[in-house]
Scaffold this motif. Structure first.
Motif, short mmCIF file in Angstrom:
data_model
loop_
_atom_site.label_atom_id
_atom_site.label_comp_id
_atom_site.label_asym_id
_atom_site.label_seq_id
_atom_site.Cartn_x
_atom_site.Cartn_y
_atom_site.Cartn_z
N ARG A 45 4.81 -16.92 -10.34
CA ARG A 45 4.53 -15.37 -10.17
C ARG A 45 5.37 -14.97 -11.36
O ARG A 45 4.90 -13.93 -11.64
CB ARG A 45 5.63 -15.35 -8.37
CG ARG A 45 4.72 -15.21 -7.36
CD ARG A 45 5.94 -15.64 -5.97
NE ARG A 45 5.33 -15.92 -5.28
CZ ARG A 45 4.89 -14.26 -3.99
NH1 ARG A 45 4.34 -12.96 -4.50
NH2 ARG A 45 4.24 -15.24 -3.29
N ALA A 49 3.26 -12.22 -13.74
CA ALA A 49 4.02 -10.59 -14.23
C ALA A 49 4.15 -10.22 -15.41
O ALA A 49 4.39 -9.34 -15.73
CB ALA A 49 5.63 -10.54 -13.29
N ARG A 113 -0.49 1.98 -3.85
CA ARG A 113 -0.09 0.59 -2.87
C ARG A 113 -0.47 -0.80 -3.67
O ARG A 113 0.98 -1.06 -3.25
CB ARG A 113 -0.17 1.07 -1.58
CG ARG A 113 0.51 -0.53 -0.26
CD ARG A 113 0.04 0.37 1.12
NE ARG A 113 0.51 -1.05 1.96
CZ ARG A 113 0.65 -1.10 3.49
NH1 ARG A 113 -0.36 0.39 3.65
NH2 ARG A 113 1.39 -2.13 3.81
N PHE A 114 -1.56 -1.01 -3.79
CA PHE A 114 -1.63 -2.85 -3.63
C PHE A 114 -1.39 -3.00 -5.54
O PHE A 114 -1.44 -4.19 -5.96
CB PHE A 114 -3.47 -3.38 -3.29
CG PHE A 114 -3.48 -3.07 -1.74
CD1 PHE A 114 -2.41 -3.95 -0.82
CD2 PHE A 114 -3.95 -1.98 -1.44
CE1 PHE A 114 -1.99 -3.49 0.63
CE2 PHE A 114 -4.66 -2.07 -0.50
CZ PHE A 114 -3.31 -3.05 1.17
N ARG A 117 2.08 -4.36 -6.75
CA ARG A 117 2.57 -5.39 -6.74
C ARG A 117 1.47 -6.23 -6.54
O ARG A 117 2.19 -7.50 -7.06
CB ARG A 117 1.98 -4.90 -4.97
CG ARG A 117 3.22 -4.44 -4.10
CD ARG A 117 2.78 -3.72 -2.93
NE ARG A 117 3.58 -5.28 -2.18
CZ ARG A 117 4.77 -6.00 -1.82
NH1 ARG A 117 5.63 -5.07 -1.67
NH2 ARG A 117 5.00 -6.71 -1.22
N SER A 120 3.35 -6.77 -10.14
CA SER A 120 4.34 -7.64 -10.26
C SER A 120 4.08 -8.75 -10.09
O SER A 120 5.38 -9.67 -9.42
CB SER A 120 5.27 -6.68 -9.83
OG SER A 120 4.83 -7.01 -7.81
N CYS A 121 2.82 -9.48 -8.91
CA CYS A 121 2.58 -10.89 -8.14
C CYS A 121 3.88 -10.66 -7.20
O CYS A 121 3.93 -11.91 -6.82
CB CYS A 121 2.80 -11.62 -9.63
SG CYS A 121 1.91 -13.10 -8.75
N GLU A 122 4.45 -9.07 -6.65
CA GLU A 122 4.92 -9.49 -5.54
C GLU A 122 3.47 -9.98 -4.42
O GLU A 122 4.17 -10.36 -3.94
CB GLU A 122 5.73 -8.17 -5.14
CG GLU A 122 6.28 -8.37 -5.73
CD GLU A 122 6.62 -6.47 -5.76
OE1 GLU A 122 7.98 -6.49 -5.10
OE2 GLU A 122 6.81 -5.59 -6.99
N ASP A 123 2.62 -9.44 -4.75
CA ASP A 123 1.58 -10.30 -3.81
C ASP A 123 0.71 -11.23 -4.13
O ASP A 123 -0.33 -10.50 -5.08
CB ASP A 123 0.54 -8.49 -3.38
CG ASP A 123 1.42 -7.61 -1.95
OD1 ASP A 123 2.32 -8.27 -1.65
OD2 ASP A 123 1.04 -6.89 -2.30
N ASP A 172 0.15 -13.32 -0.19
CA ASP A 172 0.88 -12.54 0.68
C ASP A 172 -0.40 -11.79 1.51
O ASP A 172 -0.24 -11.07 2.16
CB ASP A 172 1.56 -12.09 0.34
CG ASP A 172 2.61 -12.51 -1.00
OD1 ASP A 172 3.57 -12.54 0.04
OD2 ASP A 172 1.91 -13.26 -1.63
N ASP A 196 -2.88 -8.20 5.48
CA ASP A 196 -1.83 -8.64 5.82
C ASP A 196 -1.05 -10.07 6.19
O ASP A 196 -2.32 -10.57 7.77
CB ASP A 196 -0.88 -7.33 6.23
CG ASP A 196 0.73 -8.07 5.77
OD1 ASP A 196 0.82 -9.54 6.01
OD2 ASP A 196 1.25 -7.99 5.89
#
Length: 399
Positions: A45, A49, A113-114, A117, A120-123, A172, A196
């Protein structure tokens, strides 16, 4: 067709190569499109990012989301090739597909929204397309989504099963196709969703494969509620969304071409180091001839990749181009790793973790995985029919 790189692209390649050498999260131990072990995910991740932040991923995104309008169209290919050359981890998951769908068909709210993320590789995203009865024939999918409510309270309730979901255990978010109009023709009545994966009713079951690893998963959807605001594109127009986003997977083709060049070098070294009758396997003329034949095919594959890139640049792509490239690569990859395993003889039975295994059992793992390439993205037998019908204009196979 121009095969040699421009000075600007060559300079970029050196820059990317240095970046990969400094920041990459180590060598990828297994061949193919594989899911990492859970303990590797934080490093992957962070690495992903960094690639986005440095401008090496998402190059063709809208400028407000980090893209560069002046970027050369071949830059994503160079990045993919250098990651493959270093034998390190590419970004895992289906973010390239999902971001392409969101950029072309999503709402402003969805993009806001997506997309950050994803950068940042949060998702991490997975692709929820294939089903037990809808693999190569994706239009046969039967997962249902029925609408409940209206306005801001509207949701879609989804029931069904997906399979062959790579990285589903790490995801995610899911890029989901489901049938919203069961009475519509096969390629209509399908809708794309952003799901999700933590939603109630989503169950991910890992599939243990012949390699001993778990890369694929089954995903069961039991009355999963998805907000109507998470529909990507128009309702019942998901086939168009999916087919458009699949066209953005081109850079992975270039990476596979680079992988074959790397593996060809490794095969030659293996032959040099394999003792046979007082010399090495490379002293044997039959071995040299086989490696020569494989080398010829590897360079033909590289030419096919170059041709595909050239046609992409000039917008002259043909329906059969990607299909031909996929078939050629997958069958060549199988033959190359099979010969490597044959060179090892009985030692080829030693697998990962055995102290005596050559390259920690890489050749055995690559051989066991190689058949997956002939199935993933459409079984080669099905793709040959598509080449005949769409590429050559031959009469359609009776349905």
């Amino acid at each position: 067709m121009r095969l040699e790189p421009t000075p600007e692209l060559q300079a970029l390649r050196h820059k990317v190569r240095a970046f990969v050498a400094e920041h990459a999260p180590g060598t990828k131990a297994h061949a193919g499109v594989r899911a990492p072990e859970p303990e590797l995910m934080p490093a992957i991740r962070a690495w992903t990012a960094k690639l986005y932040k440095a401008g090496y991923l998402g190059i063709d995104w809208p400028e407000e989301y980090g893209g560069r309008p002046d970027a050369h169209p071949l830059e994503p290919f160079i990045v993919a090739e250098e990651i493959a050359r270093a034998r390190t981890w590419p970004p895992v998951g289906a973010a390239p597909l999902a971001s392409a769908a969101l950029i072309e068909f999503g709402t402003d709210t969805q993009r806001a929204r997506f997309l950050p993320r994803i950068r940042s590789c949060e998702d991490v995203w997975c692709q929820l397309f294939s089903e037990p009865g809808a693999g190569s024939d994706l239009a046969a999918l039967s997962t249902r989504a029925r609408k409940e409510g209206e306005g801001d309270e509207a949701v879609y309730v989804v029931d069904g099963q997906k399979v062959w979901t790579t990285n589903g255990q790490h995801a995610d978010m899911g890029y989901l196709l489901a049938r919203t109009d069961p009475d519509a023709p096969r390629h209509r009545g399908i809708t794309a969703f952003a799901l999700d994966m933590r939603s109630p009713g989503v169950e991910v079951r890992p599939l243990r494969e012949i390699t001993g690893t778990t890369d694929f998963n089954e995903v069961f959807l039991d009355s999963v509620r998805i907000p109507a605001a998470h529909v990507i594109g128009e309702v019942n127009a998901g086939w168009r969304v999916a087919m458009s986003s699949l066209g953005h997977e081109r850079s992975s083709v270039a990476a596979r071409g680079t992988e074959l060049l790397v593996h060809l070098d490794e095969l030659t070294v293996l032959a040099q180091r394999t003792p046979v009758a007082g010399g090495s396997a490379l002293d044997d003329s039959a071995t040299r001839q086989t490696i020569g034949e494989l080398a010829t095919r590897v360079h033909v594959n590289a030419a096919l990749v170059a041709l595909a890139k050239d046609r992409m640049l000039h917008r002259t792509e043909r329906p059969a181009d990607a299909l031909i490239g996929k078939i050629f690569f997958s069958e060549l990859n199988h033959d190359l790793v099979e010969f490597g395993l044959r060179l090892l003889g009985a030692d080829g039975l030693l697998t990962e973790g055995d102290p005596a295994a050559v390259a920690d059992g890489w050749w055995a793992d690559a051989y066991l995985y190689a058949r997956a390439y002939t199935i993933a993205g459409g079984a080669n037998e099905v793709l040959r029919t598509q080449i005949a019908e769409r590429g050559l204009g031959l009469p359609r196979q009776p349905r």
